[in-house]
Design a protein around this motif. Structure first.
Motif, mmCIF file in Angstrom:
data_model
loop_
_atom_site.group_PDB
_atom_site.id
_atom_site.type_symbol
_atom_site.label_atom_id
_atom_site.label_comp_id
_atom_site.label_asym_id
_atom_site.label_seq_id
_atom_site.Cartn_x
_atom_site.Cartn_y
_atom_site.Cartn_z
ATOM 1 N N VAL A 6 -2.388 -5.221 -1.795
ATOM 2 C CA VAL A 6 -2.126 -6.045 -0.611
ATOM 3 C C VAL A 6 -1.447 -7.349 -1.026
ATOM 4 O O VAL A 6 -0.488 -7.797 -0.387
ATOM 5 C CB VAL A 6 -3.428 -6.302 0.176
ATOM 6 C CG1 VAL A 6 -3.215 -7.336 1.263
ATOM 7 C CG2 VAL A 6 -3.937 -5.000 0.772
ATOM 8 N N GLN A 7 -1.907 -7.960 -2.107
ATOM 9 C CA GLN A 7 -1.287 -9.195 -2.590
ATOM 10 C C GLN A 7 0.158 -8.948 -3.012
ATOM 11 O O GLN A 7 1.044 -9.755 -2.724
ATOM 12 C CB GLN A 7 -2.072 -9.780 -3.764
ATOM 13 C CG GLN A 7 -1.509 -11.100 -4.265
ATOM 14 C CD GLN A 7 -1.581 -12.194 -3.216
ATOM 15 O OE1 GLN A 7 -2.631 -12.436 -2.653
ATOM 16 N NE2 GLN A 7 -0.462 -12.848 -2.962
ATOM 17 N N VAL A 9 2.183 -6.630 -1.849
ATOM 18 C CA VAL A 9 2.974 -6.433 -0.630
ATOM 19 C C VAL A 9 3.309 -7.778 -0.001
ATOM 20 O O VAL A 9 4.454 -8.031 0.399
ATOM 21 C CB VAL A 9 2.236 -5.508 0.363
ATOM 22 C CG1 VAL A 9 2.927 -5.494 1.711
ATOM 23 C CG2 VAL A 9 2.125 -4.096 -0.200
ATOM 24 N N GLU A 10 2.341 -8.663 0.060
ATOM 25 C CA GLU A 10 2.583 -9.999 0.605
ATOM 26 C C GLU A 10 3.615 -10.748 -0.247
ATOM 27 O O GLU A 10 4.542 -11.360 0.290
ATOM 28 C CB GLU A 10 1.285 -10.791 0.674
ATOM 29 C CG GLU A 10 1.467 -12.177 1.258
ATOM 30 C CD GLU A 10 0.183 -12.981 1.320
ATOM 31 O OE1 GLU A 10 0.213 -14.037 1.954
ATOM 32 O OE2 GLU A 10 -0.840 -12.565 0.740
ATOM 33 N N GLU A 13 7.121 -9.504 0.414
ATOM 34 C CA GLU A 13 7.659 -10.020 1.673
ATOM 35 C C GLU A 13 8.114 -11.463 1.555
ATOM 36 O O GLU A 13 8.978 -11.901 2.303
ATOM 37 C CB GLU A 13 6.638 -9.881 2.795
ATOM 38 C CG GLU A 13 6.539 -8.482 3.308
ATOM 39 C CD GLU A 13 5.927 -8.404 4.694
ATOM 40 O OE1 GLU A 13 5.917 -9.414 5.416
ATOM 41 O OE2 GLU A 13 5.458 -7.317 5.020
ATOM 42 N N ALA A 42 -0.798 -1.010 4.906
ATOM 43 C CA ALA A 42 -0.190 -2.217 4.339
ATOM 44 C C ALA A 42 1.265 -1.981 3.955
ATOM 45 O O ALA A 42 2.099 -2.882 4.072
ATOM 46 C CB ALA A 42 -0.984 -2.681 3.127
ATOM 47 N N ASP A 46 4.765 -4.896 8.428
ATOM 48 C CA ASP A 46 4.904 -6.191 7.762
ATOM 49 C C ASP A 46 3.535 -6.832 7.597
ATOM 50 O O ASP A 46 2.576 -6.476 8.271
ATOM 51 C CB ASP A 46 5.896 -7.099 8.493
ATOM 52 C CG ASP A 46 5.412 -7.583 9.841
ATOM 53 O OD1 ASP A 46 4.317 -8.177 9.911
ATOM 54 O OD2 ASP A 46 6.148 -7.401 10.826
ATOM 55 N N PHE A 47 3.460 -7.769 6.652
ATOM 56 C CA PHE A 47 2.158 -8.295 6.253
ATOM 57 C C PHE A 47 1.428 -8.983 7.406
ATOM 58 O O PHE A 47 0.221 -8.807 7.559
ATOM 59 C CB PHE A 47 2.283 -9.252 5.068
ATOM 60 C CG PHE A 47 0.938 -9.692 4.563
ATOM 61 C CD1 PHE A 47 0.155 -8.819 3.838
ATOM 62 C CD2 PHE A 47 0.439 -10.936 4.864
ATOM 63 C CE1 PHE A 47 -1.108 -9.197 3.396
ATOM 64 C CE2 PHE A 47 -0.815 -11.322 4.427
ATOM 65 C CZ PHE A 47 -1.595 -10.459 3.683
ATOM 66 N N TRP A 50 -0.072 -6.361 9.570
ATOM 67 C CA TRP A 50 -1.214 -5.759 8.888
ATOM 68 C C TRP A 50 -2.418 -6.691 8.954
ATOM 69 O O TRP A 50 -3.533 -6.282 9.243
ATOM 70 C CB TRP A 50 -0.846 -5.467 7.435
ATOM 71 C CG TRP A 50 -1.912 -4.731 6.692
ATOM 72 C CD1 TRP A 50 -2.036 -3.380 6.614
ATOM 73 C CD2 TRP A 50 -3.002 -5.282 5.948
ATOM 74 N NE1 TRP A 50 -3.140 -3.059 5.851
ATOM 75 C CE2 TRP A 50 -3.753 -4.211 5.435
ATOM 76 C CE3 TRP A 50 -3.421 -6.568 5.659
ATOM 77 C CZ2 TRP A 50 -4.881 -4.392 4.656
ATOM 78 C CZ3 TRP A 50 -4.552 -6.749 4.890
ATOM 79 C CH2 TRP A 50 -5.267 -5.672 4.403
ATOM 80 N N GLN A 51 -2.164 -7.959 8.695
ATOM 81 C CA GLN A 51 -3.241 -8.945 8.694
ATOM 82 C C GLN A 51 -3.899 -9.035 10.076
ATOM 83 O O GLN A 51 -5.123 -9.056 10.181
ATOM 84 C CB GLN A 51 -2.650 -10.299 8.293
ATOM 85 C CG GLN A 51 -3.649 -11.323 7.869
ATOM 86 C CD GLN A 51 -2.964 -12.569 7.341
ATOM 87 O OE1 GLN A 51 -1.881 -12.947 7.819
ATOM 88 N NE2 GLN A 51 -3.555 -13.193 6.363
#
Length: 56
Positions: A6-7, A9-10, A13, A42, A46-47, A50-51
């Protein structure tokens, strides 16, 4: 390893281009179906989306 994915992917972006290896190795190490489902989510949105969907 889900947290690393996840980190990564962020970070991707935000413009960091050297994250794909982290994403690939993190994804490959996931065993639980629920972790794989979260990872797929994820990677498919987009992040911020997802968030909002999974962290609220």
């Amino acid at each position: 390893m889900l947290e690393c994915l996840v980190q990564s992917v962020e970070d991707r972006e935000q413009g960091y281009c050297l994250t794909q290896n982290w994403i690939d190795t993190s994804l490959a190490s996931l065993k639980a179906p629920s972790a794989k489902a979260l990872a797929d989510a994820a990677l498919s949105m987009d992040f911020l989306q997802w968030q909002k969907s999974f962290l609220t």
